[in-house]
Scaffold this motif. Structure first.
Motif, PDB file in Angstrom:
ATOM      1  N   TYR A  54      74.618-155.899 -31.600  1.00 29.61           N
ATOM      2  CA  TYR A  54      73.646-154.730 -31.554  1.00 29.61           C
ATOM      3  C   TYR A  54      73.308-154.484 -30.307  1.00 29.61           C
ATOM      4  O   TYR A  54      73.144-153.211 -30.060  1.00 29.61           O
ATOM      5  CB  TYR A  54      72.527-155.514 -32.303  1.00 29.61           C
ATOM      6  CG  TYR A  54      72.489-155.354 -33.809  1.00 29.61           C
ATOM      7  CD1 TYR A  54      72.400-153.943 -34.418  1.00 29.61           C
ATOM      8  CD2 TYR A  54      72.629-156.101 -34.675  1.00 29.61           C
ATOM      9  CE1 TYR A  54      72.503-154.054 -35.819  1.00 29.61           C
ATOM     10  CE2 TYR A  54      72.508-156.230 -36.082  1.00 29.61           C
ATOM     11  CZ  TYR A  54      72.338-155.027 -36.622  1.00 29.61           C
ATOM     12  OH  TYR A  54      72.442-154.739 -37.886  1.00 29.61           O
ATOM     13  N   ARG A  58      73.488-150.203 -28.498  1.00 30.50           N
ATOM     14  CA  ARG A  58      72.308-149.542 -28.423  1.00 30.50           C
ATOM     15  C   ARG A  58      72.446-148.360 -27.425  1.00 30.50           C
ATOM     16  O   ARG A  58      72.920-148.807 -26.478  1.00 30.50           O
ATOM     17  CB  ARG A  58      70.929-150.365 -27.907  1.00 30.50           C
ATOM     18  CG  ARG A  58      70.772-151.469 -28.869  1.00 30.50           C
ATOM     19  CD  ARG A  58      70.298-151.040 -30.311  1.00 30.50           C
ATOM     20  NE  ARG A  58      69.780-151.999 -31.166  1.00 30.50           N
ATOM     21  CZ  ARG A  58      69.644-152.162 -32.706  1.00 30.50           C
ATOM     22  NH1 ARG A  58      70.341-151.117 -33.150  1.00 30.50           N
ATOM     23  NH2 ARG A  58      69.244-153.117 -33.120  1.00 30.50           N
ATOM     24  N   GLU A 210      64.843-151.715 -43.700  1.00 26.69           N
ATOM     25  CA  GLU A 210      65.204-151.723 -42.228  1.00 26.69           C
ATOM     26  C   GLU A 210      64.303-153.082 -41.844  1.00 26.69           C
ATOM     27  O   GLU A 210      63.097-152.739 -41.496  1.00 26.69           O
ATOM     28  CB  GLU A 210      65.090-150.610 -41.382  1.00 26.69           C
ATOM     29  CG  GLU A 210      65.309-150.804 -40.053  1.00 26.69           C
ATOM     30  CD  GLU A 210      64.857-149.317 -39.349  1.00 26.69           C
ATOM     31  OE1 GLU A 210      65.435-148.986 -38.492  1.00 26.69           O
ATOM     32  OE2 GLU A 210      63.820-148.786 -39.685  1.00 26.69           O
ATOM     33  N   GLY A 214      65.745-151.038 -36.453  1.00 29.08           N
ATOM     34  CA  GLY A 214      66.893-151.082 -35.793  1.00 29.08           C
ATOM     35  C   GLY A 214      68.162-151.835 -36.401  1.00 29.08           C
ATOM     36  O   GLY A 214      69.266-151.546 -36.046  1.00 29.08           O
ATOM     37  N   ARG A 274      68.278-145.913 -36.111  1.00 25.91           N
ATOM     38  CA  ARG A 274      67.829-145.671 -34.653  1.00 25.91           C
ATOM     39  C   ARG A 274      67.943-146.734 -33.834  1.00 25.91           C
ATOM     40  O   ARG A 274      68.502-147.661 -33.957  1.00 25.91           O
ATOM     41  CB  ARG A 274      66.118-145.451 -35.009  1.00 25.91           C
ATOM     42  CG  ARG A 274      65.568-147.120 -35.490  1.00 25.91           C
ATOM     43  CD  ARG A 274      63.895-147.098 -35.653  1.00 25.91           C
ATOM     44  NE  ARG A 274      63.716-146.879 -36.897  1.00 25.91           N
ATOM     45  CZ  ARG A 274      62.458-146.694 -37.253  1.00 25.91           C
ATOM     46  NH1 ARG A 274      61.363-146.701 -36.467  1.00 25.91           N
ATOM     47  NH2 ARG A 274      61.975-146.689 -38.635  1.00 25.91           N
ATOM     48  N   ALA A 275      67.495-146.594 -32.542  1.00 29.15           N
ATOM     49  CA  ALA A 275      67.368-147.591 -31.564  1.00 29.15           C
ATOM     50  C   ALA A 275      66.211-148.042 -31.422  1.00 29.15           C
ATOM     51  O   ALA A 275      65.345-147.236 -30.767  1.00 29.15           O
ATOM     52  CB  ALA A 275      68.353-147.032 -30.223  1.00 29.15           C
ATOM     53  N   PRO A 276      65.776-149.007 -31.360  1.00 28.24           N
ATOM     54  CA  PRO A 276      64.244-149.633 -31.307  1.00 28.24           C
ATOM     55  C   PRO A 276      64.027-149.684 -29.854  1.00 28.24           C
ATOM     56  O   PRO A 276      65.212-150.332 -29.312  1.00 28.24           O
ATOM     57  CB  PRO A 276      64.118-150.862 -32.045  1.00 28.24           C
ATOM     58  CG  PRO A 276      65.719-151.368 -32.347  1.00 28.24           C
ATOM     59  CD  PRO A 276      66.280-150.340 -32.259  1.00 28.24           C
ATOM     60  N   ASP A 374      60.898-145.057 -30.238  1.00 33.21           N
ATOM     61  CA  ASP A 374      62.282-145.249 -30.742  1.00 33.21           C
ATOM     62  C   ASP A 374      63.294-144.098 -30.798  1.00 33.21           C
ATOM     63  O   ASP A 374      62.707-143.044 -30.737  1.00 33.21           O
ATOM     64  CB  ASP A 374      62.341-145.756 -32.188  1.00 33.21           C
ATOM     65  CG  ASP A 374      61.730-147.330 -32.416  1.00 33.21           C
ATOM     66  OD1 ASP A 374      61.605-147.758 -31.234  1.00 33.21           O
ATOM     67  OD2 ASP A 374      61.301-147.647 -33.515  1.00 33.21           O
TER      68      ASP A 374
END
Length: 498
Positions: A54, A58, A210, A214, A274-276, A374
């Motif tokens: 992960y 990102r 989720e 993310g 999304r990308a946190p 985010d």
């Protein structure tokens, strides 16, 4: 939730580094239960490895700046950049003069293959796991296959087909290196099917919710699959896949567009993939430091870069006056000296092309350039407009397409459209393209939309750029061509730097 996710990412990085050391001086007796070879056979060890995948996938901070803006927005009619040290890197994209040895393109290629490699590592070790239910095992595999296929999709979006790297069980380091140096680009059919199979598997086995933010979900897999089908103009599959997302009953448009991209609004049900981000180096959204105009009254904990992300006046003019989305486009401000500064037009009415997008509204708790907003890749409004576009391509102007467009425009508090406005498919198609521009500015979707509509190059030429038809794709980076004897360059770039 966010802090636990950060700790997990750090654990994964340290864990992976520990496995990559040189055996001759790291070989020692194991005095605890945390033998790496044993850990990879347990769920906790695989979870750490998955967290590393992960982390590598990102697209945040400077990777986001490059992918979202330099590669995908500054070559369009929405925005561009001037000033600071970044101008040297941004200018080739703005002016369609990028080279085959562009280091930012090569860096992104390397990053995505690092994520793919990590995802493949997760898949490799799942075969040795014991004491885990088949359901949980497939969920882990679904996450890894989502990371792998979404990384391939980002590459595909930029470069077209790329090598699909498959590592046989038990391959030696030398064999793995040779695979990387000799695998040719996949055929178009194989590339699409590979991503499609991965995403379909992920959609079948991942949860809807989720948790944590993310993580891969059923909706995220279906969302990326929708984007793939849009890229391929496979309208029937777009309709089918978007219907599956709608039928999940999990997603909805966030009521207030102006807060959707704020730290406050990130608990919304609109973000699908999304990308946190955290207000911390390596995990941040650093967009706003590039968007603040000179001498803007920033908080003491915010950074304001010399690099200036500027929005075209002509793009701003595509909005109706009451459109809420336009509120995030700043056209004037009072600077720190108390002077009024105009960004839209000068006193004679000439376009200044200096509007600033504050879409990722500044995080009040930012640390310098590092903000916690985010970064979104796929959201529900995109799914609705993809469905509207696909239905129009299949049927021509229709009630459902108009209804879907109006859902998005109603949230923006702007005028609604009527089916009677459109008598031909081409008319509604053009409106949808314009509407997508208004809805998704600053999100890096404009390039792919213009390409799909066959307008990227003509649009650039209208702005005075010497754009060529082959520039709908970027070149395979020269360094990758030098390292893989079987790679072939994209058409148009064959004689450049080779």
């Amino acid at each position: 939730m966010r802090h636990s996710k950060l700790l997990l990412s750090l654990l994964a990085v340290s864990f992976c580094v520990s496995l990559s050391g040189c055996k001759d001086f790291l070989d020692e007796k194991v005095y605890t239960e945390y033998d790496p070879s044993a850990l990879l056979k347990e769920q906790n060890g695989v979870a750490a490895l998955l967290a590393g995948a992960y982390s590598r996938s990102r697209i945040v901070q400077y990777d986001s700046r490059n992918y979202t803006y330099l590669f995908n927005e500054f070559i369009t009619d929405v925005a561009f950049e001037t000033g600071g040290g970044l101008e040297r890197n941004a200018a080739p994209f703005i002016n369609y003069t990028w080279s085959v040895d562009d280091q930012l393109l090569n860096s992104f290629w390397t990053k995505m293959y690092s994520a793919i490699s990590s995802a493949n590592s997760v898949l490799a070790v799942t075969s040795g796991l014991s004491g885990i239910s088949e359901e949980r095992l497939n969920s882990i595999r679904g996450e890894a296959r989502f990371i792998r296929s979404s990384s391939y999709y980002f590459l595909y979006n930029l470069f077209g087909t790329v090598p699909i790297i498959e590592i046989p069980d038990g391959a030696s380091p030398d064999e793995i290196e040779e695979i990387g140096r000799s695998t040719p680009r996949a055929t178009h059919e194989a590339m699409v099917k590979y991503m499609e199979d991965d995403l379909a598997f992920a959609a079948e086995h991942l949860p809807v919710k989720e948790e944590p933010i993310g993580s891969a979900t059923k909706g995220a897999a279906l969302g990326v699959l929708t984007k793939l089908y849009m890229h391929e103009k496979n309208w029937e599959k777009v309709v089918a896949t978007t219907q599956k997302i709608v039928d999940l009953g999990h997603y909805s448009l966030y009521d207030d567009y102006t807060k959707l991209f704020t730290v406050e609004g990130e608990t919304n049900r609109e973000f699908i993939y999304r990308a946190p981000c955290l207000a911390q180096s390596g995990y941040a959204n650093n967009y706003m430091a590039h968007a603040f105009p000179p001498n803007y009254p920033v908080q003491s904990n915010w950074a304001n870069f010399g690099a200036q992300f500027r929005t075209y006046t002509t793009f701003y003019d595509t909005f109706e006056a009451d459109d809420t989305r336009r509120k995030l486009l700043i056209t004037h401000y009072t600077n720190q000296s108390g002077n009024e500064v105009e960004l839209l037009r000068d006193a004679s009415g000439n376009a200044l092309n200096n509007v600033r997008s504050f879409k990722y509204w500044p995080d009040p708790n930012a640390v310098g350039e590092h903000m916690g907003n985010d970064i979104v890749y796929v959201r529900y409004a995109d799914i609705l407009l993809c469905r509207a576009e696909a239905l129009n391509e299949l049927q021509g102007p229709n009630d459902e397409s108009v209804k879907l467009i109006n859902l998005v425009r109603k949230r923006a508090q702007t005028s609604l459209i009527s089916l009677s406005f459109y008598t031909a498919k081409e008319q509604l198609r053009d409106f949808i393209l314009a509407e997508r521009g208004r809805e998704f500015y600053t999100e890096g979707l404009r390039r792919e939309d213009l390409i799909r509509h066959g307008k990227l190059i003509s649009n650039a030429r209208a702005r005075g750029k010497n754009a060529q038809e082959y520039q709908t794709l970027y070149p395979i980076p020269l360094r990758q061509l030098e390292g893989n004897k079987n790679l072939r360059q994209n058409p148009g770039y064959e004689k450049a730097g080779n």
